[in-house]
Every structure is written in structure tokens, then in C-alpha cells.
Design an enzyme around this catalytic site. Structure first.
Site, short mmCIF file in Angstrom:
data_model
loop_
_atom_site.label_atom_id
_atom_site.label_comp_id
_atom_site.label_asym_id
_atom_site.label_seq_id
_atom_site.Cartn_x
_atom_site.Cartn_y
_atom_site.Cartn_z
N ASP A 66 0.80 -1.23 0.00
CA ASP A 66 0.00 0.00 0.00
C ASP A 66 0.83 1.28 0.00
O ASP A 66 0.29 2.37 -0.04
CB ASP A 66 -0.93 0.02 1.22
CG ASP A 66 -0.14 0.09 2.52
OD1 ASP A 66 1.07 -0.18 2.50
OD2 ASP A 66 -0.73 0.44 3.55
N HIS A 76 9.04 -1.48 -1.99
CA HIS A 76 9.71 -0.56 -1.05
C HIS A 76 11.03 -0.05 -1.64
O HIS A 76 11.99 0.21 -0.90
CB HIS A 76 9.95 -1.22 0.33
CG HIS A 76 8.69 -1.45 1.11
ND1 HIS A 76 8.68 -1.97 2.38
CD2 HIS A 76 7.39 -1.22 0.79
CE1 HIS A 76 7.42 -2.05 2.82
NE2 HIS A 76 6.63 -1.61 1.86
N TYR A 85 10.31 4.67 1.26
CA TYR A 85 11.26 3.69 1.82
C TYR A 85 12.70 3.94 1.41
O TYR A 85 13.62 3.37 1.99
CB TYR A 85 10.83 2.25 1.48
CG TYR A 85 9.83 1.73 2.49
CD1 TYR A 85 10.24 1.08 3.64
CD2 TYR A 85 8.47 1.96 2.33
CE1 TYR A 85 9.34 0.63 4.59
CE2 TYR A 85 7.55 1.52 3.27
CZ TYR A 85 8.00 0.87 4.40
OH TYR A 85 7.10 0.44 5.35
C1 G6P Z 1 3.41 0.71 5.01
C2 G6P Z 1 4.08 -0.37 4.21
C3 G6P Z 1 3.91 -1.70 4.89
C4 G6P Z 1 4.42 -1.62 6.31
C5 G6P Z 1 3.77 -0.50 7.07
C6 G6P Z 1 4.45 -0.30 8.40
O1 G6P Z 1 2.04 0.52 5.00
O2 G6P Z 1 3.63 -0.46 2.91
O3 G6P Z 1 4.59 -2.67 4.15
O4 G6P Z 1 4.20 -2.82 6.98
O5 G6P Z 1 3.87 0.70 6.36
O6 G6P Z 1 3.70 0.56 9.19
P1 G6P Z 1 3.82 0.55 10.77
O7 G6P Z 1 2.84 1.59 11.19
O8 G6P Z 1 3.49 -0.85 11.23
O9 G6P Z 1 5.24 0.92 11.08
MN MN Z 2 4.54 -2.32 1.99
#
Ligand code: G6P
Ligand code: MN
Length: 442
Positions: free
Chosen positions: A171, A200, A265
Site C-alpha cells: 500500500d 519498497h 522507503y
Molecule cells: C506501510 C508499508 C507496509 C508496512 C507498514 C508499516 O504501509 O507499505 O509494508 O508494513 O507501512 O507501518 P507501521 O505503522 O506498522 O510501522
Molecule cells: Mn509495503
């Protein structure tokens, strides 16, 4: 064409589940025959299911809803399996982060040493899920996978189960598109983007708004403010200080490399020193998620157990849920909607290996994604992607062959790890910490 579907959320105990169910039920065009939660952790899933029942009651009380830990029951005749497993849970996310940070490297969920450790944990459970779907699900099932690390999962499943009906998605690009829409003051549906990368690890090369090229306008804004604008502060994700900082950092990357608009990322790969100086081993991202998102879910479940009412608004997952639901809808009804997804390269990016798993725009049909061809990419981007692709490939081979030396090569090749000495130290500590989860390396 089938019109009504059995949908299974695999990793039902995830903190994202209530929000995703809400988005699934709000998409009236998607007709759900049955909704199942499936997880291997009964206790946790049962807690999350309490909240999910409230969501269902508020939107679609007649829905057939089931919760199970038995694959032969949950996956039986399933049409769509939405996979969101987190092998080792948030506790292992934190361990990954801390081990890397202890050795002076980025400690992150999907990037660098943390991402590789997580990848080694996830490869075989994902293969097992595919095998279970082959056995129990309908013959034209789709696994819509957003289990991380998506890049490594995609590569491994492509290698080990090339015929599986799995579509890997993330996402992050669409979250960035949401920020772009806020900057331009338009609706996200008005935007169409060109993009290439690994998961990413990608770049937006062009953005159109209702057909008009707005790339330069966006680049100028992002150079100055990152992906932030006044409107972004209404978004729950942006209000999280960690994410606010991440969206801001994109500005620096844009100023350094003005060709394309970066995926957020890149901060871990290109601004490693900045990230390290902002990192706190006692307050890693994993710990923050445990303290916030996870605590909120557990507290709400406890409140329901006590017979109290809860506020369902707090489980809103923003564009994340809507994106996943629109992917399912496209595969279900052949909507041919254009989305950024992860697919085998096979010539899409001309000067990258055929078997790289690339993230690119594709039209989603009921037969799967029809990706758009990108052509050749310039040296800087090609070099970065070749290195990361080789790193991920070595890691997957290490898991398949049980090869310590390939794992060491993978760790050494990653941009976030500066020397073979450090790579070895981290790898050895990761092996110890992951005894329960990793394939044995010899
Ligand atoms: C985004 C990335 C995901 C990841 C997430 C982490 O949505 O696309 O791959 O897992 O961020 O978010 P968080 O709030 O868990 O650090
Ligand atoms: Mn992701």
C-alpha cells in the site's frame, strides 16, 4: 462469471483486521457470501473477532461470518484469501530492529537486516499457505498477499510455487498517491501514475491528474515540503509523528535525485546516516506499534468482553484497506482497474533480469495483472535495483538451499550494512534469535 465470494482473511488476529473488514463491507459492489477469519493464534484472533463482530453489526448484520484456526475449514472453497501474516509477531519485529541497531545498522521491519530476518521467517509459512489453498480453495482462488516483506515473499513464492494464484501488493505507493492528491487538492481517483521499482524500492516517473501532466508541479512541492501539505494533517497516518517524519524525508531525497518522485522507503537506503541518528533502540517502530496500534485493539477487545461499548472509528485504516479491497474487486469482477502491483519482470523493465519481481502499474483483470511495459531505466536506478534484487535472490536461495554462505552474501550485499564483518555479526545473532523460525543454515 461468479458474483458472490467466500473471502478469508489469513492472519485474522492482525491489528489491521477490523479496519479492513470495515472497508470490505463498505464496498457494496463486492458481494460476500461468507467472511472468514483464519489464524494459527486462536486466543489473539478471538479477541480481534470480538471487534470485527461489532463492525459487522454496524454495517452488514446479516453477513455469514466465521472464525477458525482449521485450514481445511477456513480455506475450503475459498475464492479470495487476503494474506496478512506476521510470522513471529511484533515481538520478533522488535528483536530484528534491536539486533540491527546494536550493530550500528538500520533496524527496520522490511529493509536491511530486519527485512531479511523477517523474510527468512515468512518464506515457508507463505508456501504452506499456498499449498493449503491449492488443496482446499476453489480452483481459481486468488491469494492477495500483503504479508511482508513483500519483495522477498514475492521472489520466494515465484521461485517455489510459480503457478500459484498469488498477487503480491503493497500500500505504500497508493499512500503516497493519497499525499499527492492532498497536495494538488484533488481526489485520488483523478490521479494516474507511472512507476517502477522493486517493493519498497521504487520511483514515480510521471503523475497525471485527469490526463494533465502534473509531475513537475509535484516535484517542486515535494522538494520543498516532502509529501506534506496542509490537508495531509487530517490523515491518521500523517498524524503519527514517525510517518510525518518519513513523508518529510522524501523532500531531501527529491532534492538529491530530482529525476523522479521517490517511494518513502528510500530513506532507509539513501539516508541511512540520518535515520540512524534519529533511531532509538529503546523506542523502535515495532515498540511504538505495540504501544499504540496493538494496545488499542487489545483494550477494545477487553472492553467488549466487559460488556462496554467501543468507538469503531479508531480502527479506520485509511487508504490501506480501500486499496486492498479494490484489488480484490478487480480480480473478482474484471474491473481492469489500474494499480501498482508486484509481478515477474519478464521484460517489463528491459535492462533488468527477467525473473526480478518488479512493482509497476498493471491493469487488473479476473485472470490477473496485465502489467505496463517500462522500457530501459537509467544507470543509477538500474544499479540500485540490480544490487537489491541480487541481495533478495541470495536470501531466498539461502532459505531454499539452507546455505549459510549465501545468507552471508545477501547480508553483505544489502546497502544498509557497511561491511562483511558487521554482516556476519548480525547474521549470527539473527540465526540465534530466529531458531524457532528460520530454516537451518549450514
Ligand atoms: C506501510 C508499508 C507496509 C508496512 C507498514 C508499516 O504501509 O507499505 O509494508 O508494513 O507501512 O507501518 P507501521 O505503522 O506498522 O510501522
Ligand atoms: Mn509495503
Amino acid at each position: 462469471m461468479k458474483q458472490e465470494f467466500k473471502i478469508v482473511i489469513c492472519g485474522g488476529g492482525s491489528t489491521y483486521t477490523p479496519g479492513i473488514v470495515k472497508d470490505l463491507l463498505q464496498e457494496k459492489a463486492l458481494r460476500i457470501k461468507e467472511l472468514w477469519l483464519y489464524d494459527i493464534d486462536k486466543e489473539r484472533q478471538d479477541k480481534v473477532a470480538l471487534i470485527v463482530r461489532e463492525v459487522i453489526k454496524s454495517i452488514c448484520p446479516t453477513l455469514a461470518f466465521h472464525v477458525s484456526t482449521v485450514p481445511g475449514e477456513a480455506l475450503l472453497d475459498a475464492d479470495f484469501i487476503m494474506a496478512q501474516m506476521r510470522v513471529g509477531k511484533l515481538e520478533m519485529r522488535v528483536r530484528d530492529e534491536k539486533i540491527a541497531l546494536k550493530h550500528g545498522c538500520i533496524g527496520q521491519e522490511t529493509c536491511g537486516a530486519g527485512g531479511m530476518a523477517y523474510g527468512m521467517r515468512t518464506i515457508y509459512p507463505m508456501v504452506e499457505l499456498i499449498d493449503l489453498c491449492e488443496k482446499y480453495a476453489t480452483k481459481d482462488y486468488w491469494i492477495v498477499n500483503y504479508s511482508n516483506p513483500a519483495a522477498i515473499v514475492a521472489k520466494a513464492t515465484q521461485k517455489l510455487r510459480p503457478h500459484a494464484r498469488i498477487l503480491n501488493i503493497c500500500d505504500m505507493p497508493v499512500e503516497i498517491e493519497a499525499r499527492m492528491a492532498e497536495i494538488l487538492g484533488v481526489s485520488i481517483e483523478d490521479l494516474e501514475t507511472d512507476y517502477f521499482g522493486l517493493n519498497h524500492y521504487g520511483w514515480f516517473t510521471k503523475v497525471r491528474c485527469k490526463g494533465e501532466d502534473v509531475t513537475e508541479q509535484l516535484k517542486n512541492h515535494v522538494s520543498e515540503h516532502g509529501y506534506l501539505s496542509k490537508a495531509s494533517y487530517d490523515d491518521a497516518l500523517v498524524r503519527d509523528p514517525d510517518w510525518l517524519h518519513t513523508f518529510q524525508n522524501a523532500g531531501k531525497i527529491m532534492r538529491l535525485f530530482p529525476d523522479y518522485l521517490p517511494n518513502t522507503y528510500w530513506q532507509y537506503y539513501l539516508l541511512g546516516d540520518d535515520i540512524l541518528s534519529d533511531s532509538d533502540i529503546e523506542n523502535t517502530r515495532g515498540l511504538q506499534v505495540i504501544q499504540n496500534r496493538e494496545k488499542k485493539v487489545l483494550k477494545a477487545a477487553w472492553q467488549l468482553e466487559q460488556g462496554h461499548e467501543i468507538n469503531l472509528e479508531q480502527f479506520y485504516v485509511g487508504i490501506h484497506g480501500k486499496f486492498i479491497v479494490s484489488v480484490v474487486k478487480a480480480l473478482a469482477y474484471d474491473t481492469r482497474s489500474r494499480q501498482l502491483v508486484i509481478v515477474p519482470n519478464q521484460g517489463i523493465i528491459k535492462n533488468l533480469p527477467e525473473d526480478a519481481m518488479v512493482e509497476v502499474p498493471a491493469y487488473l483483470t479476473s485472470r490477473g495483472p496485465e502489467p505496463i511495459r517500462i522500457g530501459s531505466i537509467p544507470s543509477f536506478y538500474k544499479g540500485l535495483m540490480e544490487q537489491q534484487n541480487a541481495c533478495e535472490e541470495l536470501l531466498v536461495e539461502a532459505a531454499i538451499e539452507g546455505s549459510y554462505s549465501k545468507a552471508l552474501q545477501a547480508f553483505t550485499m544489502n546497502r544498509t550494512i557497511p561491511s562483511a564483518n558487521i554482516a556476519k555479526e548480525i547474521l549470527d545473532e539473527m540465526i540465534e534469535a530466529n531458531k524457532e523460525y528460520w530454516p537451518e543454515l549450514k
